[in-house]
Design an enzyme around this catalytic site. Structure first.
Site, PDB file in Angstrom:
ATOM      1  CE1 TYR A   1       8.970  -7.807  18.754  1.00  0.00           C
ATOM      2  CE2 TYR A   1      11.098  -8.740  18.168  1.00  0.00           C
ATOM      3  CZ  TYR A   1       9.965  -8.762  18.939  1.00  0.00           C
ATOM      4  OH  TYR A   1       9.805  -9.725  19.900  1.00  0.00           O
TER       5      TYR A   1
ATOM      6  CB  SER B   1      13.408  -9.914  21.445  1.00  0.00           C
ATOM      7  OG  SER B   1      13.553 -10.810  20.365  1.00  0.00           O
TER       8      SER B   1
END
Length: 251
Positions: free
Chosen positions: A149, A136
């Protein structure tokens, strides 16, 4: 990489980016197996003509069962996409956040490793194939509201680099997909999220590049990927830290 006449398994392919990429691979002429936990979604996707498999990437037995079923029915499998992932806001001042952190690590990082481990021997035996990991932009430019995350996605990046080095010479290539915020269920709260259709179109174009890029970087994620190099890192992290005001008791 060649995107037609492939046999592609997407773990976490029942919605969002995974499902859209599955549809793009299928439209290009590849056989696609979509994996996920929700049997209702799997049944709907079977109705669309997809092969499906139930898989919980946080459960080793489930991963092993999925692998066995896929390789039994699709022995020509030659591409794996490790798409499954979750993300939660966390207040690091509150030790109760650990439950969310543990789940995030188990799915995003350990789940990625479980799926890769399950299929790597098969791909090595074939002497060819592609593993696509999914990190990401947040792995390169942290979003302080979602610390674990970000940490798992940074770890997926490092793991992808090591995996590529260890598989060198086997014929198995490793590509890392690095999404920005995309307008899916997870990214729906971000008004600046990139449209899913636009994102998938750009990704498939990049995937077709020969040789396959080590990192699949759409234009929108470049500011994240190269923030440290460009000297914008501290400013952007400070901007993104404003979201901490949404935590209870932080106003």
């Amino acid at each position: 990489m060649k995107i037609s006449n492939r046999t592609v398994f997407i773990a976490g392919g029942t919605s969002g980016i995974g499902l859209e990429l599955g549809r793009r691979f299928a439209a290009a002429g590849s056989a696609v197996i979509l994996g996920g936990r929700r049997t209702d979604l799997l049944a709907e996707l079977e109705g669309e003509g997809f092969a499906t498999v139930e898989i919980d990437v946080a459960d080793q037995d489930s991963v092993d069962r999925a692998r066995d079923a896929i390789l039994r029915d699709h022995p020509g499998l030659d591409a794996i996409v490790t798409m499954a992932g979750v993300g939660f806001p966390e207040d690091l001042r509150d030790p109760a956040h650990f439950t969310a952190a543990k789940q995030t690590i188990d799915i995003n990082l350990l789940g990625t490793i479980r799926v890769i481990d399950a299929f790597t021997p098969h791909l090595i035996d074939r002497g060819t194939g592609t593993i696509i990991t999914v990190s990401s932009g947040i792995g390169f430019l942290p979003f302080p509201l979602m610390p674990t995350y970000a940490a798992t996605k940074a770890a997926v990046h490092a793991y992808s680099e090591a995996l590529r080095a260890q598989l060198d010479g086997t014929g198995v290539e490793v590509a890392e997909l690095v999404p920005p915020a995309v307008a899916t269920h997870m990214g729906s709260a971000n008004p600046n999220a990139l449209g899913l259709d636009e994102f998938a179109t750009e990704v498939m174009g990049l995937l077709e590049t020969e040789p396959t890029p080590r990192e699949i970087l759409v234009e929108r994620v470049l500011m994240h990927r190269w923030a440290e190099r460009d000297g914008t890192y501290d400013e952007l992290v400070a901007q993104r830290s404003r979201a901490l005001a949404t935590l209870p008791g932080r106003q």
